[in-house]
Every structure is written in C-alpha cells, then in structure tokens.
Motif scaffolding. Structure first.
Motif, PDB file in Angstrom:
ATOM      1  N   GLU A   6       0.821  -1.203   0.000  1.00 33.57           N
ATOM      2  CA  GLU A   6       0.000   0.000   0.000  1.00 33.57           C
ATOM      3  C   GLU A   6       0.861   1.262   0.000  1.00 33.57           C
ATOM      4  N   TYR A   7       2.173   1.095  -0.009  1.00 28.78           N
ATOM      5  CA  TYR A   7       3.095   2.228  -0.018  1.00 28.78           C
ATOM      6  C   TYR A   7       3.657   2.449  -1.431  1.00 28.78           C
ATOM      7  N   THR A   8       3.959   3.696  -1.727  1.00 30.26           N
ATOM      8  CA  THR A   8       4.702   4.025  -2.943  1.00 30.26           C
ATOM      9  C   THR A   8       5.970   4.806  -2.599  1.00 30.26           C
ATOM     10  N   ASP A   9       6.019   5.363  -1.391  1.00 32.52           N
ATOM     11  CA  ASP A   9       7.184   6.115  -0.915  1.00 32.52           C
ATOM     12  C   ASP A   9       7.982   5.216   0.019  1.00 32.52           C
ATOM     13  N   TYR A  10       9.163   4.800  -0.417  1.00 29.46           N
ATOM     14  CA  TYR A  10       9.945   3.857   0.386  1.00 29.46           C
ATOM     15  C   TYR A  10      10.394   4.456   1.711  1.00 29.46           C
ATOM     16  N   ARG A  11      10.586   5.766   1.744  1.00 24.48           N
ATOM     17  CA  ARG A  11      11.007   6.394   2.997  1.00 24.48           C
ATOM     18  C   ARG A  11       9.882   6.339   4.031  1.00 24.48           C
ATOM     19  N   GLU A  12       8.663   6.554   3.582  1.00 23.42           N
ATOM     20  CA  GLU A  12       7.519   6.475   4.495  1.00 23.42           C
ATOM     21  C   GLU A  12       7.389   5.066   5.055  1.00 23.42           C
ATOM     22  N   TRP A  13       7.558   4.065   4.181  1.00 16.74           N
ATOM     23  CA  TRP A  13       7.488   2.688   4.660  1.00 16.74           C
ATOM     24  C   TRP A  13       8.603   2.406   5.653  1.00 16.74           C
ATOM     25  N   ALA A  17       7.884   1.059   9.244  1.00 18.66           N
ATOM     26  CA  ALA A  17       8.395  -0.272   9.579  1.00 18.66           C
ATOM     27  C   ALA A  17       9.286  -0.214  10.816  1.00 18.66           C
ATOM     28  N   PHE A  18      10.074   0.844  10.918  1.00 16.22           N
ATOM     29  CA  PHE A  18      10.936   1.032  12.088  1.00 16.22           C
ATOM     30  C   PHE A  18      10.090   1.169  13.353  1.00 16.22           C
ATOM     31  N   ASP A  19       9.049   2.019  13.288  1.00 15.67           N
ATOM     32  CA  ASP A  19       8.182   2.218  14.455  1.00 15.67           C
ATOM     33  C   ASP A  19       7.447   0.934  14.819  1.00 15.67           C
ATOM     34  N   ASP A  20       6.981   0.194  13.809  1.00 15.93           N
ATOM     35  CA  ASP A  20       6.275  -1.063  14.058  1.00 15.93           C
ATOM     36  C   ASP A  20       7.204  -2.101  14.664  1.00 15.93           C
ATOM     37  N   PHE A  66      14.033  -6.459   8.244  1.00 15.81           N
ATOM     38  CA  PHE A  66      12.586  -6.430   8.511  1.00 15.81           C
ATOM     39  C   PHE A  66      11.899  -7.750   8.158  1.00 15.81           C
ATOM     40  N   GLU A  67      12.709  -8.754   7.806  1.00 14.60           N
ATOM     41  CA  GLU A  67      12.209 -10.107   7.561  1.00 14.60           C
ATOM     42  C   GLU A  67      11.121 -10.132   6.490  1.00 14.60           C
ATOM     43  N   LEU A  68      11.378  -9.449   5.376  1.00 18.37           N
ATOM     44  CA  LEU A  68      10.426  -9.438   4.268  1.00 18.37           C
ATOM     45  C   LEU A  68      10.505 -10.752   3.504  1.00 18.37           C
ATOM     46  N   ASP A  69       9.353 -11.220   3.017  1.00 19.00           N
ATOM     47  CA  ASP A  69       9.380 -12.427   2.204  1.00 19.00           C
ATOM     48  C   ASP A  69       9.805 -12.070   0.783  1.00 19.00           C
ATOM     49  N   GLU A  70       9.813 -13.060  -0.099  1.00 17.22           N
ATOM     50  CA  GLU A  70      10.345 -12.849  -1.453  1.00 17.22           C
ATOM     51  C   GLU A  70       9.570 -11.783  -2.228  1.00 17.22           C
TER      52      GLU A  70
END
Length: 278
Positions: A6-13, A17-20, A66-70
């Motif tokens: 749902e993000y398009t701005d990687y900095r916002e994510w 993600a850091f806060d989460d 952040f343990e992202l999947d593929e």
C-alpha cells in the motif's frame, strides 16, 4: 501497520516499519538498525528524513532486517528504485513493476488510446464518476465541469472511458471507475501528454479570472538555486505530490475534482556580467 504493497514512498514505509518493529520486538534505535545492516547511522537517519536516498547496496540488508518475504522484498526493491528514479521513463518502469507485484492491472495505451490525453475533461469526468453516482444525466455531468463542456463532449468522454475499460456500469446501471492504472508506456513523454499538460496549465491561468480566490491557490515566487540542487528540488516536489495523492486516495466524501499543476522552470541562466565602463 498497513501492508508494504500500500506504499509508494519507500522512505515512508521505512519510518513506519521502524516504528512497528520497535513496538513488536524491543526498544531499538536507528544506530542499532544501521549496525545490523552495515550502514552509517547518520546516513540512515537522513534517509528516513528524506534528505538523501538509500544506497542500493542497503536494499537487501533492509529487507533482511525487517524479515520481508520474497514478494515483499521484490516490491521493496522496486519502490526504492522508483523513489530514486531520475527520469519519467525510469520511474514508470519501476512503477509498473510495483503494480504488477500488487496484482493491479496497468493498462498501456496504444496510439489510438492516447485520445484520453487529448482533452482535459476526459480525466475530469473519470474523477467525477469516481466520487458521485452517474447514470445518464449527461447535461448535469457537463455542467459539473469548469469550464462547462457540452453534452456531446460529456457523452464522447464517457464512451471513450468505457472503451478504455477505465469505467464500467454496476448492476444498477450506474457508472463506476475501474481499478486500472493508466500510463503511456514507452511513449511516456509523448506529444499527447505534453499537450494535456499545456491545456491544464492554461486552465490554471484562466482560473485566476474564473474562480473566486477562496476556491483556488495560485501563487508565484522567484528563487535562485545552484543547478546542482535541482534534482533535490524535484524530489521534494515529488514527495509533496505523493503526499497529496495519498490524502486524495484515503479521503471520503469527496465532492470536488481539482487539478494540481506544479510549475518549476528556469527564467534565466546567469552568466558573469561585464562591468560597464565609465
């Protein structure tokens, strides 16, 4: 936290993600995360603040942290490159890949379909249909536009949008906007798109006389910059535009269609001036 798709701005994510991560795991800092990623803490913080771009060499370390999947990693990668893009063509390429990973159809316009950009009101009518119920009141649809268009123009616009599969009818016969992103593919900087931009810029000028001040916000300012800073300025404009797009997409009860034109162009290239001889 909302899904990465749902993000398009990687900095916002990255900030979210850091806060989460901090809430779910333990109390961490940007310094700790930088250490795990093999990055400079100060630079990583500046990335999150939008001051610099993330190094491409840190894309995978961030995904691992952040343990992202593929699939999430693939989207994160394209999102970073989308944010770093220096040209429209490059940005579009990564944006298309992002949409493909999301499973959203991206309709590439053929030459015939570039008609969509021929008149400003095609896009306006598509937006109108997206926020109000419309079936066959073409006179009312034409009157919604400012400046007002003819009934015939409103009908031709609806017909074109339907042919492009940008709108369709629901079970009750009302038109609705389809979830289709439209681009001009390799013809991103086509003459048709440039003409569309010229038309909307002209409308902005006409708005000075057509609309009351409280209905518009048109201001001008003349500034000086070093040419080396222009890319940074373009990035700031892009972030501002993205913020407004998110606000538009997240809003409810919309009742007005606006056109935003952000105009930045040189007025003069300064050369050393010769001192007048007395």
């Amino acid at each position: 936290m909302k899904p990465i798709f749902e993000y398009t701005d990687y900095r916002e994510w990255l900030r979210d993600a850091f806060d989460d991560f901090k809430q779910r795991k333990t109390v961490i800092s940007w310094r700790y995360m930088a250490m795990k990623m093999g990055a400079d803490p100060g630079n990583l913080l500046r990335v999150s603040q939008g001051k610099i771009h993330l190094s491409t060499g840190l894309i995978q370390p961030a995904a691992d942290f952040f343990e992202l999947d593929e699939k999430e990693t693939a989207y994160w990668t394209e999102m970073v490159y989308f944010g770093r893009a220096k040209t429209d063509a490059e940005a579009l390429q990564h944006y298309e890949r992002m949409q493909a990973l999301k499973g959203v159809s991206l309709k590439l316009l053929a030459k015939k379909e570039l008609e969509f950009y021929r008149h400003w009101y095609y896009n306006a009518i598509r937006s109108i249909i997206g926020i109000c119920k419309f079936k066959d009141d073409y006179e009312g649809l034409a009157e919604c536009c400012t400046p007002q268009i003819t009934v015939e123009e409103a009908k031709s616009a609806v017909q074109l949008l339907h042919e492009l599969n940008m709108i369709s009818t629901d079970r009750d016969g009302f038109w609705k906007v389809n979830d289709t992103f439209v681009s001009t593919g390799g013809n991103w900087r086509s003459a048709a798109v440039r003409q569309f931009q010229k038309d909307t810029i002209a409308l902005a000028g006409e708005s000075l006389e057509r609309h009351a001040p409280h209905l518009r916000d048109i201001s001008t300012v003349t500034m000086t910059f070093n040419m080396d800073d222009i890319q940074l300025i373009r990035e700031k404009i892009n972030e501002f535009r993205s913020d407004l797009l998110r606000l538009s997409q997240d809003g409810s009860g919309d009742n007005t269609v606006f056109q935003l034109n952000i105009q930045l162009f040189p007025l003069a290239f300064v050369k050393p001036l010769q001192e007048k001889k007395k």
